[in-house]
Design an enzyme around this catalytic site. Structure first.
Site, mmCIF file in Angstrom:
data_model
loop_
_atom_site.group_PDB
_atom_site.id
_atom_site.type_symbol
_atom_site.label_atom_id
_atom_site.label_comp_id
_atom_site.label_asym_id
_atom_site.label_seq_id
_atom_site.Cartn_x
_atom_site.Cartn_y
_atom_site.Cartn_z
ATOM 1 N N SER A 1 -6.838 0.964 -0.977
ATOM 2 C CA SER A 1 -6.557 0.605 0.404
ATOM 3 C C SER A 1 -7.815 0.911 1.211
ATOM 4 O O SER A 1 -8.217 2.070 1.315
ATOM 5 C CB SER A 1 -5.364 1.416 0.913
ATOM 6 N N LYS B 1 -6.769 -3.798 -0.864
ATOM 7 C CA LYS B 1 -5.951 -4.040 0.333
ATOM 8 C C LYS B 1 -6.844 -3.767 1.530
ATOM 9 O O LYS B 1 -7.495 -2.717 1.593
ATOM 10 C CB LYS B 1 -4.741 -3.120 0.282
ATOM 11 N N LYS C 1 -7.126 -3.405 5.692
ATOM 12 C CA LYS C 1 -6.364 -3.189 6.912
ATOM 13 C C LYS C 1 -6.799 -4.245 7.909
ATOM 14 O O LYS C 1 -7.997 -4.546 8.029
ATOM 15 C CB LYS C 1 -6.661 -1.796 7.468
ATOM 16 N N ASP D 1 -2.914 -5.483 5.196
ATOM 17 C CA ASP D 1 -1.884 -4.595 5.765
ATOM 18 C C ASP D 1 -2.132 -4.460 7.267
ATOM 19 O O ASP D 1 -3.196 -3.996 7.684
ATOM 20 C CB ASP D 1 -1.964 -3.217 5.087
ATOM 21 N N GLU E 1 1.259 -7.200 4.377
ATOM 22 C CA GLU E 1 2.075 -5.989 4.487
ATOM 23 C C GLU E 1 2.359 -5.665 5.958
ATOM 24 O O GLU E 1 1.441 -5.610 6.776
ATOM 25 C CB GLU E 1 1.319 -4.830 3.808
ATOM 26 N N ASP F 1 6.579 -2.122 4.500
ATOM 27 C CA ASP F 1 6.245 -0.708 4.307
ATOM 28 C C ASP F 1 7.083 0.081 5.318
ATOM 29 O O ASP F 1 8.209 0.506 5.023
ATOM 30 C CB ASP F 1 4.716 -0.541 4.510
ATOM 31 N N LYS G 1 7.330 4.293 -0.764
ATOM 32 C CA LYS G 1 6.738 5.616 -0.593
ATOM 33 C C LYS G 1 7.894 6.593 -0.514
ATOM 34 O O LYS G 1 8.746 6.476 0.378
ATOM 35 C CB LYS G 1 5.952 5.714 0.720
ATOM 36 N N GLY H 1 0.835 4.841 -0.634
ATOM 37 C CA GLY H 1 0.275 6.186 -0.520
ATOM 38 C C GLY H 1 0.114 6.590 0.928
ATOM 39 O O GLY H 1 0.174 5.749 1.839
HETATM 40 O O1 OSB Z 1 0.116 1.638 5.605
HETATM 41 O O2 OSB Z 1 0.024 2.068 3.537
HETATM 42 C C1 OSB Z 1 -0.216 2.385 4.692
HETATM 43 C C2 OSB Z 1 -2.337 5.563 4.760
HETATM 44 C C3 OSB Z 1 -1.707 6.276 5.747
HETATM 45 C C4 OSB Z 1 -0.626 5.715 6.401
HETATM 46 C C5 OSB Z 1 -0.196 4.434 6.062
HETATM 47 C C6 OSB Z 1 -0.822 3.721 5.049
HETATM 48 C C7 OSB Z 1 -1.921 4.289 4.421
HETATM 49 C C8 OSB Z 1 -2.711 3.594 3.397
HETATM 50 C C9 OSB Z 1 -3.531 4.430 2.437
HETATM 51 O O3 OSB Z 1 -2.786 2.398 3.314
HETATM 52 C C10 OSB Z 1 -2.962 4.505 1.082
HETATM 53 C C11 OSB Z 1 -3.611 5.582 0.243
HETATM 54 O O4 OSB Z 1 -4.727 5.356 -0.244
HETATM 55 O O5 OSB Z 1 -3.019 6.674 0.087
HETATM 56 MG MG MG Z 2 1.160 0.013 4.792
#
Ligand code: OSB
Ligand code: MG
Length: 367
Positions: free
Chosen positions: A135, A161, A163, A188, A213, A238, A262, A290
Protein backbone atom coordinates in the site's frame (compact mmCIF):
# COMPACT_ATOMS: atom_id res chain seq x y z
CA UNK A 1 -7.61 -21.15 30.74
CA UNK A 2 -8.16 -18.08 32.85
CA UNK A 3 -6.68 -14.61 32.29
CA UNK A 4 -5.48 -13.23 35.63
CA UNK A 5 -3.69 -10.09 34.47
CA UNK A 6 -3.95 -7.71 31.52
CA UNK A 7 -1.20 -5.22 30.74
CA UNK A 8 -1.72 -2.29 28.37
CA UNK A 9 1.10 -0.38 26.75
CA UNK A 10 0.82 2.74 24.67
CA UNK A 11 3.73 2.47 22.27
CA UNK A 12 5.01 5.21 20.00
CA UNK A 13 7.38 4.31 17.18
CA UNK A 14 8.66 6.50 14.35
CA UNK A 15 7.82 5.26 10.84
CA UNK A 16 10.68 4.84 8.38
CA UNK A 17 8.75 7.16 6.06
CA UNK A 18 5.54 9.14 6.64
CA UNK A 19 2.33 7.53 5.35
CA UNK A 20 -0.26 9.78 3.74
CA UNK A 21 -3.84 8.96 2.79
CA UNK A 22 -6.84 11.07 1.84
CA UNK A 23 -7.54 11.48 5.58
CA UNK A 24 -4.10 12.62 6.69
CA UNK A 25 -0.38 12.09 7.09
CA UNK A 26 1.21 10.00 9.85
CA UNK A 27 4.86 10.15 10.83
CA UNK A 28 4.78 8.12 14.04
CA UNK A 29 2.90 5.01 14.99
CA UNK A 30 0.84 5.21 18.17
CA UNK A 31 -1.11 2.16 19.27
CA UNK A 32 -1.99 0.00 22.27
CA UNK A 33 -0.34 -3.35 22.89
CA UNK A 34 -2.20 -5.80 25.09
CA UNK A 35 -0.48 -8.56 27.03
CA UNK A 36 -2.67 -11.08 28.82
CA UNK A 37 -1.39 -13.68 31.30
CA UNK A 38 -3.10 -17.00 31.86
CA UNK A 39 -1.86 -20.27 33.35
CA UNK A 40 1.72 -19.00 33.30
CA UNK A 41 1.57 -18.07 29.60
CA UNK A 42 1.55 -14.57 28.12
CA UNK A 43 -0.37 -13.70 24.95
CA UNK A 44 0.10 -10.54 22.90
CA UNK A 45 -2.36 -8.50 20.88
CA UNK A 46 -2.40 -5.10 19.19
CA UNK A 47 -5.17 -2.51 19.08
CA UNK A 48 -4.02 -0.50 16.06
CA UNK A 49 -5.72 2.67 17.20
CA UNK A 50 -4.05 5.90 16.17
CA UNK A 51 -3.67 9.27 17.87
CA UNK A 52 -6.53 10.80 15.85
CA UNK A 53 -10.01 9.45 14.94
CA UNK A 54 -9.65 9.82 11.17
CA UNK A 55 -9.89 6.19 9.99
CA UNK A 56 -12.26 4.91 12.67
CA UNK A 57 -13.70 6.83 15.60
CA UNK A 58 -11.38 5.27 18.17
CA UNK A 59 -8.04 6.65 19.35
CA UNK A 60 -5.45 5.56 21.90
CA UNK A 61 -7.11 7.91 24.39
CA UNK A 62 -10.58 6.39 23.91
CA UNK A 63 -9.56 2.73 23.65
CA UNK A 64 -7.45 2.87 26.82
CA UNK A 65 -10.26 3.55 29.35
CA UNK A 66 -12.63 1.25 27.44
CA UNK A 67 -10.10 -1.54 27.91
CA UNK A 68 -9.38 -0.68 31.55
CA UNK A 69 -12.92 0.03 32.75
CA UNK A 70 -15.08 -2.26 30.60
CA UNK A 71 -13.30 -4.91 28.55
CA UNK A 72 -10.54 -6.24 30.83
CA UNK A 73 -12.89 -6.57 33.86
CA UNK A 74 -15.30 -8.64 31.72
CA UNK A 75 -12.70 -11.23 30.82
CA UNK A 76 -10.52 -11.37 33.95
CA UNK A 77 -10.64 -14.53 36.06
CA UNK A 78 -13.24 -16.29 33.91
CA UNK A 79 -12.31 -19.71 32.54
CA UNK A 80 -12.51 -20.06 28.74
CA UNK A 81 -11.40 -22.59 26.17
CA UNK A 82 -12.20 -20.62 23.03
CA UNK A 83 -11.63 -16.91 22.28
CA UNK A 84 -15.24 -16.84 21.04
CA UNK A 85 -16.34 -16.97 24.69
CA UNK A 86 -14.21 -13.94 25.43
CA UNK A 87 -15.67 -12.13 22.43
CA UNK A 88 -19.17 -12.91 23.73
CA UNK A 89 -18.34 -11.40 27.14
CA UNK A 90 -17.17 -8.22 25.43
CA UNK A 91 -20.17 -8.00 23.09
CA UNK A 92 -22.39 -5.94 25.45
CA UNK A 93 -19.87 -3.12 24.98
CA UNK A 94 -21.00 -1.45 21.78
CA UNK A 95 -18.48 -1.05 18.96
CA UNK A 96 -15.00 -0.01 20.21
CA UNK A 97 -13.80 -2.66 17.78
CA UNK A 98 -10.11 -1.89 17.91
CA UNK A 99 -10.06 -1.93 21.71
CA UNK A 100 -11.76 -5.35 21.67
CA UNK A 101 -9.56 -6.70 18.90
CA UNK A 102 -6.34 -6.17 20.88
CA UNK A 103 -7.57 -8.11 23.89
CA UNK A 104 -9.18 -10.83 21.78
CA UNK A 105 -5.93 -11.26 19.79
CA UNK A 106 -4.01 -11.79 23.06
CA UNK A 107 -6.54 -14.51 23.96
CA UNK A 108 -6.04 -16.20 20.56
CA UNK A 109 -2.28 -16.18 21.12
CA UNK A 110 -2.83 -17.75 24.56
CA UNK A 111 -5.16 -20.47 23.27
CA UNK A 112 -2.83 -21.31 20.39
CA UNK A 113 0.12 -21.58 22.80
CA UNK A 114 -1.88 -23.73 25.22
CA UNK A 115 -2.80 -26.09 22.35
CA UNK A 116 0.78 -25.99 20.99
CA UNK A 117 -0.43 -24.91 17.56
CA UNK A 118 0.30 -21.87 15.46
CA UNK A 119 -2.17 -19.00 15.54
CA UNK A 120 -2.76 -19.64 11.83
CA UNK A 121 -3.71 -23.24 12.60
CA UNK A 122 -5.96 -22.17 15.48
CA UNK A 123 -7.80 -19.80 13.11
CA UNK A 124 -8.34 -22.58 10.57
CA UNK A 125 -5.61 -21.61 8.11
CA UNK A 126 -3.80 -24.05 5.88
CA UNK A 127 -1.34 -21.99 3.80
CA UNK A 128 2.35 -21.94 4.60
CA UNK A 129 2.98 -18.64 2.79
CA UNK A 130 0.78 -15.67 1.87
CA UNK A 131 1.00 -13.39 -1.16
CA UNK A 132 1.53 -9.74 -0.28
CA UNK A 133 1.11 -6.39 -1.95
CA UNK A 134 2.23 -2.90 -0.97
CA UNK A 135 0.00 0.00 0.00
CA UNK A 136 1.77 3.12 -1.24
CA UNK A 137 0.97 6.40 0.49
CA UNK A 138 0.50 9.69 -1.27
CA UNK A 139 3.73 11.55 -1.92
CA UNK A 140 4.03 15.26 -2.63
CA UNK A 141 4.08 14.63 -6.37
CA UNK A 142 2.93 11.83 -8.67
CA UNK A 143 6.57 11.49 -9.76
CA UNK A 144 7.67 10.75 -6.18
CA UNK A 145 4.88 8.16 -5.79
CA UNK A 146 6.05 6.45 -9.00
CA UNK A 147 9.61 6.20 -7.69
CA UNK A 148 8.38 4.48 -4.55
CA UNK A 149 6.29 2.03 -6.59
CA UNK A 150 9.38 1.09 -8.59
CA UNK A 151 11.17 0.16 -5.36
CA UNK A 152 8.35 -2.11 -4.18
CA UNK A 153 8.04 -3.89 -7.51
CA UNK A 154 11.76 -4.62 -7.44
CA UNK A 155 11.39 -6.20 -4.02
CA UNK A 156 8.79 -8.62 -5.39
CA UNK A 157 5.51 -7.25 -3.99
CA UNK A 158 2.69 -8.89 -5.95
CA UNK A 159 0.45 -5.87 -6.41
CA UNK A 160 0.49 -2.16 -5.78
CA UNK A 161 -2.25 -0.17 -4.11
CA UNK A 162 -2.11 3.58 -4.55
CA UNK A 163 -3.90 6.02 -2.32
CA UNK A 164 -6.01 8.55 -4.20
CA UNK A 165 -7.88 11.70 -3.22
CA UNK A 166 -9.73 14.40 -5.15
CA UNK A 167 -7.14 16.18 -7.28
CA UNK A 168 -4.70 13.26 -7.14
CA UNK A 169 -6.55 10.41 -8.80
CA UNK A 170 -7.00 9.79 -12.53
CA UNK A 171 -3.69 11.43 -13.49
CA UNK A 172 -1.84 9.47 -10.83
CA UNK A 173 -3.31 6.15 -11.95
CA UNK A 174 -2.61 7.05 -15.61
CA UNK A 175 0.99 7.88 -14.70
CA UNK A 176 1.44 4.54 -12.90
CA UNK A 177 0.09 2.68 -15.93
CA UNK A 178 2.29 4.81 -18.18
CA UNK A 179 5.48 3.91 -16.32
CA UNK A 180 4.78 0.36 -15.14
CA UNK A 181 2.31 -1.04 -17.70
CA UNK A 182 -0.03 -3.89 -16.79
CA UNK A 183 1.05 -4.47 -13.16
CA UNK A 184 -1.65 -5.67 -10.71
CA UNK A 185 -2.86 -2.28 -9.48
CA UNK A 186 -5.65 -0.94 -7.34
CA UNK A 187 -6.64 2.41 -5.84
CA UNK A 188 -7.86 3.24 -2.32
CA UNK A 189 -9.78 6.49 -1.71
CA UNK A 190 -10.40 6.08 2.05
CA UNK A 191 -13.91 7.50 1.69
CA UNK A 192 -12.86 10.78 0.04
CA UNK A 193 -15.58 10.98 -2.64
CA UNK A 194 -19.35 11.28 -2.96
CA UNK A 195 -21.79 10.13 -5.63
CA UNK A 196 -21.40 13.57 -7.19
CA UNK A 197 -17.87 12.45 -8.18
CA UNK A 198 -19.15 9.47 -10.17
CA UNK A 199 -17.76 10.89 -13.43
CA UNK A 200 -14.19 11.13 -12.06
CA UNK A 201 -14.43 7.65 -10.56
CA UNK A 202 -15.87 6.39 -13.85
CA UNK A 203 -12.78 7.73 -15.63
CA UNK A 204 -10.75 5.20 -13.62
CA UNK A 205 -12.52 2.44 -15.59
CA UNK A 206 -10.06 3.05 -18.43
CA UNK A 207 -7.12 1.82 -16.34
CA UNK A 208 -8.10 -1.76 -15.64
CA UNK A 209 -7.77 -1.55 -11.86
CA UNK A 210 -8.23 -4.76 -9.86
CA UNK A 211 -10.56 -2.76 -7.64
CA UNK A 212 -11.47 0.65 -6.30
CA UNK A 213 -11.32 0.56 -2.49
CA UNK A 214 -13.78 2.54 -0.35
CA UNK A 215 -14.55 5.43 -2.71
CA UNK A 216 -17.55 6.73 -0.70
CA UNK A 217 -18.39 7.44 2.92
CA UNK A 218 -16.98 5.28 5.73
CA UNK A 219 -20.39 4.06 6.90
CA UNK A 220 -22.15 3.83 3.56
CA UNK A 221 -23.44 0.79 1.67
CA UNK A 222 -26.38 2.20 -0.31
CA UNK A 223 -24.51 4.83 -2.32
CA UNK A 224 -21.77 2.32 -3.07
CA UNK A 225 -24.43 0.05 -4.58
CA UNK A 226 -25.58 2.96 -6.76
CA UNK A 227 -22.01 3.76 -7.77
CA UNK A 228 -21.28 0.10 -8.55
CA UNK A 229 -23.96 0.20 -11.26
CA UNK A 230 -22.06 3.01 -12.98
CA UNK A 231 -18.56 1.48 -12.83
CA UNK A 232 -16.89 -1.49 -14.52
CA UNK A 233 -14.11 -1.48 -11.89
CA UNK A 234 -15.10 -3.72 -8.95
CA UNK A 235 -15.69 -1.86 -5.70
CA UNK A 236 -13.91 -3.19 -2.61
CA UNK A 237 -15.12 -2.05 0.81
CA UNK A 238 -12.83 -1.40 3.77
CA UNK A 239 -14.20 1.16 6.30
CA UNK A 240 -17.86 0.26 5.60
CA UNK A 241 -17.50 -3.41 6.59
CA UNK A 242 -17.38 -3.63 10.38
CA UNK A 243 -18.74 -7.19 10.73
CA UNK A 244 -19.48 -10.39 8.86
CA UNK A 245 -23.12 -9.23 8.69
CA UNK A 246 -22.03 -6.02 6.93
CA UNK A 247 -20.26 -8.13 4.29
CA UNK A 248 -23.41 -10.19 3.76
CA UNK A 249 -25.55 -7.04 3.45
CA UNK A 250 -23.07 -5.38 1.11
CA UNK A 251 -23.07 -8.45 -1.12
CA UNK A 252 -26.88 -8.66 -1.06
CA UNK A 253 -27.37 -5.10 -2.27
CA UNK A 254 -24.41 -5.08 -4.64
CA UNK A 255 -22.38 -2.49 -2.70
CA UNK A 256 -19.12 -4.32 -3.35
CA UNK A 257 -17.65 -7.31 -5.14
CA UNK A 258 -14.51 -7.58 -2.97
CA UNK A 259 -13.92 -7.18 0.78
CA UNK A 260 -10.86 -5.90 2.63
CA UNK A 261 -10.85 -7.83 5.92
CA UNK A 262 -9.14 -6.28 8.94
CA UNK A 263 -9.69 -8.01 12.27
CA UNK A 264 -9.18 -4.74 14.16
CA UNK A 265 -11.97 -3.01 12.24
CA UNK A 266 -14.35 -5.90 12.98
CA UNK A 267 -13.61 -6.24 16.69
CA UNK A 268 -11.45 -9.33 16.49
CA UNK A 269 -9.97 -12.28 14.66
CA UNK A 270 -13.10 -14.38 15.30
CA UNK A 271 -15.34 -11.92 13.47
CA UNK A 272 -12.74 -11.61 10.69
CA UNK A 273 -12.82 -15.41 10.24
CA UNK A 274 -16.65 -15.29 10.05
CA UNK A 275 -16.49 -12.44 7.52
CA UNK A 276 -14.04 -14.51 5.49
CA UNK A 277 -16.55 -17.42 5.58
CA UNK A 278 -19.31 -15.13 4.25
CA UNK A 279 -17.05 -14.10 1.36
CA UNK A 280 -16.01 -17.69 0.62
CA UNK A 281 -19.63 -18.88 0.62
CA UNK A 282 -20.60 -16.22 -1.90
CA UNK A 283 -17.52 -16.58 -4.08
CA UNK A 284 -16.60 -13.00 -3.21
CA UNK A 285 -12.83 -12.40 -3.26
CA UNK A 286 -11.36 -11.13 0.01
CA UNK A 287 -7.95 -10.03 1.19
CA UNK A 288 -6.29 -9.09 4.44
CA UNK A 289 -5.88 -5.36 4.98
CA UNK A 290 -3.42 -3.69 7.31
CA UNK A 291 -3.17 -0.78 9.74
CA UNK A 292 0.61 -0.23 9.62
CA UNK A 293 0.83 -2.62 12.56
CA UNK A 294 3.87 -3.35 14.68
CA UNK A 295 5.22 -6.88 14.37
CA UNK A 296 2.72 -8.03 16.99
CA UNK A 297 -0.33 -7.01 14.96
CA UNK A 298 1.42 -7.98 11.73
CA UNK A 299 2.03 -11.53 13.01
CA UNK A 300 -1.71 -11.94 13.62
CA UNK A 301 -2.46 -10.56 10.14
CA UNK A 302 -0.12 -13.12 8.58
CA UNK A 303 -1.95 -15.92 10.40
CA UNK A 304 -5.34 -14.58 9.29
CA UNK A 305 -4.25 -14.10 5.67
CA UNK A 306 -3.32 -17.80 5.55
CA UNK A 307 -7.02 -18.79 5.52
CA UNK A 308 -8.24 -20.18 2.19
CA UNK A 309 -10.74 -17.41 1.38
CA UNK A 310 -8.07 -14.70 1.24
CA UNK A 311 -7.72 -15.00 -2.50
CA UNK A 312 -5.98 -11.69 -3.25
CA UNK A 313 -2.63 -10.36 -1.95
CA UNK A 314 -2.62 -8.88 1.58
CA UNK A 315 -1.60 -5.32 2.53
CA UNK A 316 1.33 -6.68 4.43
CA UNK A 317 4.85 -5.42 4.06
CA UNK A 318 8.19 -6.37 5.53
CA UNK A 319 8.91 -5.01 9.01
CA UNK A 320 11.62 -2.70 7.63
CA UNK A 321 9.17 -1.00 5.28
CA UNK A 322 7.52 0.46 8.39
CA UNK A 323 10.05 0.53 11.27
CA UNK A 324 13.77 0.85 11.88
CA UNK A 325 13.41 -1.85 14.52
CA UNK A 326 10.26 -3.94 14.79
CA UNK A 327 9.10 -5.48 18.06
CA UNK A 328 9.47 -9.12 16.99
CA UNK A 329 12.19 -11.64 16.15
CA UNK A 330 12.63 -12.58 13.40
CA UNK A 331 11.36 -9.49 11.61
CA UNK A 332 8.73 -10.02 8.92
CA UNK A 333 10.51 -10.44 5.59
CA UNK A 334 9.14 -10.65 2.06
CA UNK A 335 10.47 -13.46 -0.14
CA UNK A 336 11.62 -12.63 -3.69
CA UNK A 337 8.39 -14.18 -5.01
CA UNK A 338 6.27 -11.65 -3.10
CA UNK A 339 5.18 -13.96 -0.30
CA UNK A 340 5.60 -13.94 3.48
CA UNK A 341 6.11 -17.25 5.28
CA UNK A 342 3.49 -18.30 7.81
CA UNK A 343 5.30 -19.46 10.95
CA UNK A 344 4.53 -22.95 12.22
CA UNK A 345 5.64 -22.39 15.83
CA UNK A 346 3.04 -22.22 18.59
CA UNK A 347 1.11 -18.96 19.10
CA UNK A 348 2.10 -15.87 17.11
CA UNK A 349 5.16 -17.72 15.86
CA UNK A 350 7.43 -14.75 16.49
CA UNK A 351 9.34 -13.83 19.63
CA UNK A 352 8.26 -10.49 21.12
CA UNK A 353 11.38 -8.50 22.03
CA UNK A 354 10.45 -7.08 25.41
CA UNK A 355 13.39 -4.67 25.54
CA UNK A 356 12.12 -2.98 22.36
CA UNK A 357 8.53 -2.95 23.60
CA UNK A 358 9.85 -1.26 26.74
CA UNK A 359 11.92 1.21 24.71
CA UNK A 360 8.90 2.46 22.79
CA UNK A 361 6.40 2.38 25.66
CA UNK A 362 5.12 5.81 26.68
CA UNK A 363 2.48 4.60 29.13
CA UNK A 364 1.72 1.33 30.90
CA UNK A 365 -1.10 0.08 33.09
CA UNK A 366 -1.91 -3.30 34.60
CA UNK A 367 -5.46 -4.45 35.22
O1 OSB B 1 -7.16 2.13 4.10
O2 OSB B 1 -6.19 0.26 4.11
C1 OSB B 1 -6.27 1.40 4.52
C2 OSB B 1 -3.28 2.21 6.76
C3 OSB B 1 -3.90 2.85 7.80
C4 OSB B 1 -5.27 3.04 7.76
C5 OSB B 1 -6.00 2.59 6.66
C6 OSB B 1 -5.38 1.93 5.62
C7 OSB B 1 -4.00 1.77 5.66
C8 OSB B 1 -3.22 1.16 4.58
C9 OSB B 1 -1.87 0.57 4.91
O3 OSB B 1 -3.58 1.14 3.43
C10 OSB B 1 -1.85 -0.90 4.94
C11 OSB B 1 -0.59 -1.45 5.57
O4 OSB B 1 0.45 -1.45 4.90
O5 OSB B 1 -0.63 -1.85 6.75
MG1 MG C 1 -8.38 1.02 2.81
Amino acid sequence: MKIDRVELRHVRMPYVTPFETSFGRETVKDCILVRAWADGLAGWGESPVTSAPFYVEETVETAWPILVEFLAPRVLNRPFSDPAELAAWMRPVRRNHMAKAGLEAAAWDLIAQARSVSLAHALGATRTAVAVGMSVGLEATAEATLDRIGDWLELGYRRIKVKIKPGMDVELVAAVRGRFGAIPLHADANAAYTLADAAVLGALDDYDLMMLEQPLDYDDLVDHAALAKRLRTPICLDESITSAADARKAAEIGACRIVNIKAARMGGLGEAVRCHAVCLERGMPAWCGGMLETGIGRAANIALAALPGFTLPADLGASRRYFHEDLIEPQVAVNPDGTVDVPAAAGLGFHVVEALVEKYTVRREVV
